[in-house]
Design an enzyme around this catalytic site. Structure first.
Site: not given
Lengths: 527, 527
Positions: B264, B301
């Site tokens: 990720e 994020c």
């Protein structure tokens, strides 16, 4: 009927200058049709068309896609004997095999149609909001699986129907809502073009938009490489050799946007022979395995290419009987001179490996391109030392590893590479004693089978056709059976989405009547 | 309590000579503890231990693994204030955040425990034999998901608890039955070591064998590279930068046995601002987004780094208000001088991109390592031409793309790269009009949210934290929520397996009481 042209969506196209023909290995001569290798422009057009139609096709109802899949099956059926004729003269395989494989392919298409109609496979889960939760309100979250994008599918030479044009990869991708750009296998280009035309007709008949399926002729690796490198392609399905599959995997990983590749690259499918079973019926098992080894001239990815057993007189009887049965079998014609050549090369190499013993090597009985069986033995120690003996030999080749005892059997299993299948032949009374060996074998394979032969892969939800590398590039997926669809979808979560914008599968009213997990409970009710 | 040693299983080890310390960005000085970078031998030992314990651990009952996960949560809890203190002085994040993130992490561990206990997640499917089927009998086929093998987990710098040592990757892998070799993030090595010690104590307390969890200190890239290259590792979980994630993905793909990597790698999380919503409440949305952009000093994020809207006076009001609110916010301390330096470098680069306008750039208010917000605008046309504007700037940075009309909005969405999230801010009455835009936005993201902010990722089964590349390396999986477990398992099919050798999940008697799909129907009954 066979024009040699490509299909860019429903439009036939042959703008390239490179042509090729297929080969009839039984008659030992080229077939008359000429096929036009797809050009860079044609490949680009096919992918761009697929990408442009993706939003529309991925949004069609499961009912519509199911209708399309069933229409494909019907249209293939309609092609009747002419399709079977073409199959046989492009593969050298007998008519019975062609008809059987066609039946399996139609069944596969119809099974995917049934499977998607329930919508349950999309794993819909709904968690309604909790505005009063402390310290933060919980949002409304809804998740289901959605199509990934255009898929490149590579046909397999050894299954002109079931793993090719309208085979499992194409069927599962179309079922998922993904357009398919299909790279035809050059060995059966005519068969493939006929099936492609059936898909195109089915699309037109069921109102599926243009570009959902394209069909590209190819020779060599250029078309496939350009296809996988195209930014419009979002995943790849491949069945074939280790070399081919790995090359596509590497190419896909090196793209600016890496994409998943599911490559099924074959396997030697170890068979563990337990002592009591050999003692009881060495000859019976030899008979069954001789049939399995020579089925389809040995050209199956689940072909049993390796036996592992403790040395014993019963094992020697098994080897003797297997050898005899193999030599008695009628020799099948191999798919293509190149495949035949490759088989000769690899059997020759394996025969020369250190300390292998040749048990059967009758040579070809009559005309050219026949698959003559080869059976070798080797000691456990020599097998363990020599990874080269684990190379798949595509054809009716098998190697028996004779171990000095159960400890050596264990060591042989430990060094095995990943496999599609592993088989245990044993009597009920001895299975318990070997349960640890069986567990170790499971860690190496995608399918573990007992007292049967690995050839013959059932098409159903419980099937797993995909094992640890190098059997496949991703053991988490299967390429046979309904769950093959999971390769081509991704989850999307909708947070606090207005009802009108939600996809039907996640709407309060549950217009699709799907079974959904709502706040932890499965229900088909609306919310 | 913090020794700076590695854990090779439960054994503390510090045989290396390379040492490092963590840094307190609030006090602007290094923390006192010294940590020993794991040696090649220690890494090798940890992986080999994990590989050797894998057959035992993967075979434990879900109940036992659930007990282990709950014990980890309890042991972390037991560490009390000393853990929070360490977290704060290694991250510069405030106590409230530390406590909140700890709560989330404990909840995550306990949720996975609950999730695996039902066994339903393993998707068991049983198809009993049909010996009378023509032309061939149908075998008995049983399929369920099984653990993949030892997993390498890389901790994230910005979530010392929730995406680190006992975070989602570790919890999901341990839940699946996979041993974890954890590569500690050097920025919070002390926090990580404390959590690791809690995991080790939990393992001992619940009878989990040695080697199921190891903890390696690292600095630079060497430890991580060696770990991913180790043949004993079967998959990788990573949360962090694009550069780091992609390097591990490439390395894993180039191994002799390629393995899956779920990385990720962040996202700019586009927010589509629709005209009526701006007209109605530009200021209210500006307020909410200023909070979201500056949360955790922008080091998330899911930070909203991009707004897309049509030019209008209402949009100008939004920009003005957002600018004001951003400048009014207290500036958070960034995690580390390197992160701060990187933020300055990237904001400076983006400010110099062609035709960007600086709206807010107040600079740092007081002491060093503060995250000063930066807000830029750019035209749709300039954004479309310049992929560099899509680079994630890790920190409280955002860019507003002002489009000349809805067509340009469409074009901007078309050029967007893959995202973790995409957000739509709109009034109910205008959503319909923009439904096509919303659909296009969905094709770019793993989570689509409406009238909310993307920061704050719910941990539940319906969550999706993973989107098209470059947000993650495989959009088919999530790293947050219960379904994160699917990264670490593979299906195994048992064909005609004797009852005694079947895993409990597939036995006729259904000793686990799981819901299973038996011949097409879900049931908890035995067969």
């Amino acid at each position: 009927m066979i024009t040699g042209e490509n299909f860019i969506g429903k439009t036939r196209s042959a703008t390239g200058s490179k042509q090729f023909s297929t080969f009839d290995p039984v008659k030992a001569k080229p077939n008359p049709e000429q096929f036009f290798v797809a050009t860079e422009k044609e490949i680009d057009d096919a992918v761009n068309l697929a990408a442009s139609v993706f939003p529309v096709y991925s949004d069609t109802s499961a009912e519509k896609r199911a209708g399309f899949l069933r229409a494909i099956a019907d249209e293939i059926s309609e092609l009747g004997d002419s399709l079977i004729d073409c199959y046989c003269r492009e593969s050298g395989l007998p008519e019975g095999r062609a008809a059987g494989e066609r039946g399996r392919t139609l069944n596969q298409l119809r099974s995917f149609a049934d499977y998607i109609e329930t919508e349950e496979w999309r794993m819909p889960v709904i968690e309604t909001a909790d505005p009063g939760r402390e310290p933060n309100p919980r949002p409304d979250l809804r998740n289901a699986l959605f199509a990934l994008g255009p898929i490149a599918v590579f046909g397999a030479g050894n299954f002109p129907f079931a793993f090719s044009t309208a085979g499992g990869d194409t069927a599962s991708a179309l079922a998922a809502g993904c357009p398919v750009v299909y790279k035809c296998h050059p060995m059966h280009a005519g068969t493939s073009e006929m099936v492609a035309s059936a898909i195109i007709r089915a699309a037109e008949r069921t109102g599926i938009p243009d570009g959902v399926f394209s069909h590209l002729h190819s020779q060599g690796t250029t078309v496939g490489q350009q296809l996988v490198a195209h930014p419009g392609i979002k995943a790849v399905g491949f069945t074939g050799s280790m070399g081919g599959g790995k090359a596509l995997y590497d190419l896909a990983a090196q793209r600016e946007e890496p994409i998943p590749v599911f490559a099924e690259m074959g396997s030697i499918n170890p068979v563990l022979l337990l002592p009591q079973a050999m003692e009881k019926d060495a000859k019976g098992w030899a008979d069954k395995f001789a049939a399995s080894i020579t089925l389809g001239a040995g050209q199956f990815c689940t072909n049993p290419g390796l036996f592992i057993s403790e040395e014993s007189p019963a094992l020697d009887r098994f080897i003797g009987a297997l050898s005899m049965f193999l030599e008695d079998k009628e020799q099948g014609t191999m798919l293509h001179p190149d495949i035949h050549q490759n088989y000769l090369r690899w059997t020759s190499l394996q025969k020369k490996q250190p300390n292998t013993q040749i048990v059967s090597d009758p040579g070809e009985k009559d005309q050219q391109y026949k698959a003559a069986p080869v059976l070798l033995t080797v000691s456990g120690l020599d097998f363990i030392k020599n990874p080269g003996l684990q190379h798949e030999v595509f054809g009716p080749f098998s190697l028996v590893v004779k171990c000095s005892g159960s400890e050596e059997v264990q060591e042989v299993i430990n060094v095995l590479q990943g496999q599609l299948t592993a088989t245990v032949i044993g009597n009920p009374t001895e299975m318990d004693k070997y349960s640890e060996l069986v567990k170790d074998l499971q860690s190496k394979a995608g399918r573990l089978l007992f007292n049967g032969v690995p050839t013959g892969v059932e098409v159903s939800e419980a099937m797993q056709h995909g094992g640890p590398y190098p059997a496949t590039t991703d053991s988490r997926f299967t390429s046979v059976g309904m769950r093959a669809i999971y390769r081509w979808v991704r989850p999307v979560c909708y947070q606090d989405c207005p009802q009108a914008l939600l996809p039907d599968i996640l709407k309060n009213g549950n217009p699709l009547g799907a079974s959904r997990k709502v706040n932890g409970q499965y229900t088909t009710q609306s919310i």
